[in-house]
Write an enzyme that holds these catalytic residues in place. Structure first.
Site, mmCIF file in Angstrom:
data_model
loop_
_atom_site.group_PDB
_atom_site.id
_atom_site.type_symbol
_atom_site.label_atom_id
_atom_site.label_comp_id
_atom_site.label_asym_id
_atom_site.label_seq_id
_atom_site.Cartn_x
_atom_site.Cartn_y
_atom_site.Cartn_z
ATOM 1 C CG HIS A 1 -3.714 -1.079 -6.367
ATOM 2 N ND1 HIS A 1 -4.018 -0.458 -5.193
ATOM 3 C CD2 HIS A 1 -3.578 -2.392 -6.035
ATOM 4 C CE1 HIS A 1 -4.076 -1.323 -4.206
ATOM 5 N NE2 HIS A 1 -3.807 -2.516 -4.703
ATOM 6 C CD GLU B 1 -3.374 3.027 -4.981
ATOM 7 O OE1 GLU B 1 -4.358 2.296 -5.182
ATOM 8 O OE2 GLU B 1 -2.269 2.583 -4.635
ATOM 9 N NE ARG C 1 -4.268 -1.477 0.239
ATOM 10 C CZ ARG C 1 -4.405 -2.629 -0.442
ATOM 11 N NH1 ARG C 1 -3.435 -3.066 -1.219
ATOM 12 N NH2 ARG C 1 -5.522 -3.320 -0.366
HETATM 13 C C1 GLV Z 1 -5.127 -5.745 -3.493
HETATM 14 O O1 GLV Z 1 -4.368 -4.840 -3.374
HETATM 15 C C2 GLV Z 1 -5.866 -6.337 -2.411
HETATM 16 O O2 GLV Z 1 -5.738 -5.886 -1.260
HETATM 17 O O3 GLV Z 1 -6.635 -7.266 -2.667
#
Ligand code: GLV
Length: 327
Positions: free
Chosen positions: A284, A265, A236
């Site tokens: 992401h 994001e 993250r």
């Molecule tokens: C992706 O980043 C998730 O947390 O599933």
């Protein structure tokens, strides 16, 4: 019929299945709090299923009938778990199904960053390949190098597996607890965070986002890394101090960074990290494959359905919310 809100990434076929049992309202974007339609749906909803909705006290105040929020992701930093537990609202996530998909993405980002693949792709497409490739465009090997994995959950382990068996890498890891299995099967060495930062060619961050991990990689940590180190963030954005990362990159304290996640994001196009050639930036993509979207949506739907039936969902995060209500 109970009412359910589905938002963002719930695959269409799963939404169709849910419609057979619930009255489903689908929202595609995050701008919920100002959307009267969303607030109306929230007032009546027993369940919510989707990706990255910020579930705060404020949102819960608008949701008097809510029983469960089923996240279509393994990370759940978007949920205020304490606030949900206080109101006996169950929270669930989707661990397991995405493990290999995310590990593949992290490896892809690592290879792309080390071998400068996006940059050289642009170089060719812009018509700049006019002679034998010069040394200035050469990349760095991945095989036989040392990878340091921070966070040895199931995704960390899948990265260790690829590193050891696929790329003959020396695997170091740092985690809250030792993982004997990982040490035995992937020949991984447990070390302190500082040792890992100092010895790794690739530093790969895979911890969840919690108050303890916020900005855990900052100025001091980048200073400890090798000048030739490549930093990969597959976790993250909040776990990294982006300003310190930018400084480390422009001051040549580290070689490059591969980033799948950002503090904000979608990332702000003015984020200075995006201007650097030695940064690979991705939107992401970790869990974002078609196969995995379906698998995650199906698991999230199962969690939602179990919860709405008054049963304990298989991937409950706040078990107290279930027990308080049902025992
Ligand atoms: C992706 O980043 C998730 O947390 O599933």
């Amino acid at each position: 019929m109970k009412k359910v809100i589905a938002y963002t990434r719930v695959s269409k076929s799963v939404r169709e299945q849910l419609k057979k049992k619930y009255e489903v309202t689908y929202f595609e974007n995050y701008e919920y709090i100002n959307d009267p339609e969303f607030l109306k749906a929230l007032k009546e909803a027993s369940g919510i299923i989707g990706l990255e909705l910020k579930v705060t006290e404020e949102l819960l105040n608008y949701a008097p009938n809510l029983e469960i929020v089923s996240n279509v992701s393994v990370g759940y930093d978007n949920l205020d778990i304490n606030a949900m537990t206080k109101r006996n609202i169950m929270a669930t996530n989707t661990p397991g199904v995405l493990t290999n998909t995310v590990a593949d993405a992290v490896f892809g980002i690592m290879l792309a960053t080390a071998r400068r693949i996006p940059e050289l792709n642009t170089f060719v497409k812009n018509g700049n390949w006019k002679e034998y490739l010069q040394l200035e465009h050469f990349g760095t090997d991945v095989h036989n190098k040392t990878i340091g994995i921070i966070g040895m959950g199931s995704i960390g382990e899948a990265i260790a597996k690829r590193s050891h068996f696929g790329f003959d890498m020396n695997v170091l890891y740092h985690n809250r607890s030792r993982k004997e299995h990982v040490e035995k099967v992937y020949n991984a060495t447990y070390c302190s965070l500082n040792e890992l930062l100092e010895q790794s060619d690739f530093v790969c961050l895979m911890v969840p986002s919690t108050p303890e991990t916020e900005r855990m990689i900052g100025e001091n940590e980048f200073k400890r890394m090798k000048q030739s180190a490549i930093f990969i963030n597959g976790s993250r954005g909040k776990n990294v101090d982006e300003k310190a990362l930018y400084q480390a990159l422009i001051n040549n304290e580290i070689l490059a960074a591969g980033l799948d996640v950002f503090e904000k994001e979608p990332v702000n196009p003015d984020n200075p990290l995006l201007k650097l050639d030695n940064v690979i930036a991705l939107p992401h993509i970790g869990a974002a494959t078609r196969e995995n979207e379906l698998a995650m949506s199906m698991l999230a739907a199962k969690n939602l359905e179990m919860g709405l039936l008054g049963k304990c969902p298989p991937n409950i995060i706040n078990r107290e919310a279930y027990y308080d209500d049902h025992n």
